[in-house]
Design a protein around this motif. Structure first.
Motif, PDB file in Angstrom:
ATOM      1  N   HIS A 262       5.676  -3.134  -3.729  1.00  0.00           N
ATOM      2  CA  HIS A 262       4.235  -3.425  -3.712  1.00  0.00           C
ATOM      3  C   HIS A 262       3.453  -2.115  -3.806  1.00  0.00           C
ATOM      4  N   THR A 263       2.300  -2.195  -4.382  1.00  0.00           N
ATOM      5  CA  THR A 263       1.397  -1.047  -4.426  1.00  0.00           C
ATOM      6  C   THR A 263       0.117  -1.387  -3.682  1.00  0.00           C
ATOM      7  N   GLU A 264      -0.451  -0.398  -3.022  1.00  0.00           N
ATOM      8  CA  GLU A 264      -1.689  -0.621  -2.277  1.00  0.00           C
ATOM      9  C   GLU A 264      -2.893  -0.571  -3.208  1.00  0.00           C
ATOM     10  N   LYS A 265      -3.750  -1.557  -3.075  1.00  0.00           N
ATOM     11  CA  LYS A 265      -4.974  -1.632  -3.869  1.00  0.00           C
ATOM     12  C   LYS A 265      -6.166  -1.853  -2.928  1.00  0.00           C
ATOM     13  N   ASP A 266      -7.329  -1.448  -3.370  1.00  0.00           N
ATOM     14  CA  ASP A 266      -8.540  -1.736  -2.599  1.00  0.00           C
ATOM     15  C   ASP A 266      -8.771  -3.249  -2.558  1.00  0.00           C
ATOM     16  N   HIS A 267      -9.239  -3.737  -1.432  1.00  0.00           N
ATOM     17  CA  HIS A 267      -9.550  -5.157  -1.307  1.00  0.00           C
ATOM     18  C   HIS A 267     -10.616  -5.522  -2.348  1.00  0.00           C
TER      19      HIS A 267
ATOM     20  N   LYS B  47      -7.059  -2.216   2.551  1.00  0.00           N
ATOM     21  CA  LYS B  47      -6.059  -2.164   1.491  1.00  0.00           C
ATOM     22  C   LYS B  47      -5.232  -3.442   1.492  1.00  0.00           C
ATOM     23  N   VAL B  48      -4.872  -3.876   0.325  1.00  0.00           N
ATOM     24  CA  VAL B  48      -4.002  -5.051   0.193  1.00  0.00           C
ATOM     25  C   VAL B  48      -2.791  -4.661  -0.642  1.00  0.00           C
ATOM     26  N   GLY B  49      -1.671  -5.293  -0.338  1.00  0.00           N
ATOM     27  CA  GLY B  49      -0.457  -5.024  -1.106  1.00  0.00           C
ATOM     28  C   GLY B  49      -0.384  -5.909  -2.335  1.00  0.00           C
ATOM     29  N   GLU B  50      -0.183  -5.276  -3.492  1.00  0.00           N
ATOM     30  CA  GLU B  50      -0.092  -6.029  -4.746  1.00  0.00           C
ATOM     31  C   GLU B  50       1.342  -5.974  -5.256  1.00  0.00           C
TER      32      GLU B  50
END
Length: 340
Positions: free
Chosen positions: A141-146, A154-157
């Motif tokens: 997973h990569t961290e992305k801005d909500h 941060k949310v995991g994508e």
């Protein structure tokens, strides 16, 4: 010559079918470039880069029995694919395909219990993308801005390429316990180089007496992956420009991309196009070795070419491809395959 445990009809069938597929695909061998390549070989460089260490699997570990080491070599050979995922693997792990598989198997050997290890039949059948991600250190997973709350949350994508790789690995382990199909030649060669009495010992891996049969692999063809066909085309030993396959005829050099620290991906090939190019690589390497033996008889300075074998040429070309500017030559890409 007897090949021991290798059925006598297998190798002629490989060579004949690859020759026919190359001809039907109208992939040409450039005889002039073959001669230039052979006559330009430096004996010292050849002996250095075509040595046994380029093919064998000698692990810096101590094993309780030869059978335990054999099992690790077999699993490494079973999982010796992912060549079509060179770019995403460098992004996800900073390693290439072989280094990723080696890391996974060594981690399994060192950290897993005997019952749950992917190196055991039970562990193979129970392997999941999650367990393999941990062993291979693949980020899933990569961290992305909500999307609404911005950078404070941060949310995991989910990384789709990571999961595609892990699902291929777990699928092979879940479904293939005994049979190794297209990777069998690599495995036979690895077993021979590690356990044959004629193989030179190394300082950390002493010679070992074994109870299982060790194959005679002197007449094996090359192990056609993504690297060697690409290098053969790059060296103009193979000419695909007039191929009946329009994708190959268009060339293997991809359109330029933006600068990146990861390897530039090559042209993506279908299973059929990739099979044609890999078959042509097997055929041209057999002819290169045959021509080397002819030159050895007519040129005293090239007498050493008389000892060349196809697996030596495989190791030499593979080594060249990992050095200097050749390392950046984009490799052909076939994704979704577990064969190489």
């Amino acid at each position: 010559m007897s090949l021991g445990i290798i059925p006598s009809a297998v190798l002629p069938a490989i060579r004949a079918s690859c020759h026919e597929l190359r001809l039907s695909s109208n992939i040409q061998i450039n005889d002039a470039e073959v001669d230039a390549f052979l006559l330009g070989l430096d004996q010292a460089a050849w002996e250095k880069d075509a040595g046994l260490n380029k093919h064998g699997i000698r692990l810096p570990l101590r094993f309780d029995t030869p059978e335990e080491e054999l099992n690790i070599i077999c699993v490494l050979s079973l999982l010796n694919f992912l060549s079509g995922y060179r770019e995403p693997l460098h992004r996800l792990t900073t390693r290439g395909a072989w280094s990723t598989i080696l890391s996974l198997v060594l981690s399994a050997h060192l950290s897993s219990s005997a019952a749950s290890s992917p190196l055991s039949t039970r562990g193979m059948l129970a392997a999941t993308p999650a367990t393999l991600a941990s062993l291979a250190q693949i980020t899933t997973h990569t961290e992305k801005d909500h999307p609404t709350m911005g950078p404070v949350v941060k949310v995991g994508e989910k990384d789709l390429e990571a999961f595609e790789i892990l699902e291929l690995l777990s699928g092979v382990l879940n479904e293939t316990v005994v049979y190794i199909f297209k990777k069998s030649l690599f495995l036979l060669n690895a077993i021979s180089l590690r356990f044959s009495p004629s193989s030179p010992p190394s300082a950390d891996v002493p010679p070992t007496e074994v109870s299982f049969p060790v194959p005679d692999v002197r007449d094996l063809p090359i192990f056609a992956d993504n690297v060697i066909p690409t290098i053969l085309v790059h060296f103009k030993l193979l000419d695909v420009s007039a191929s009946t396959d329009p994708v190959l005829a268009a060339g293997l050099t991809p359109a330029p991309t933006s600068a990146s620290s990861t390897p530039t991906p090559g042209v993506k090939l279908s299973a059929v196009s990739a099979a044609r190019l890999r078959a042509a690589a097997i055929d041209v390497c057999a002819q290169i070795v045959s021509r080397a033996h002819e030159l050895a008889k007519t040129d005293a300075t090239k007498a050493w070419l008389g000892a060349m074998r196809e697996t030596d040429l495989d190791g030499y070309l593979w080594s060249l491809a990992k050095v200097g500017d050749l390392r950046s030559v984009p490799r052909m890409v076939e994704t979704g395959t577990v064969f190489y």
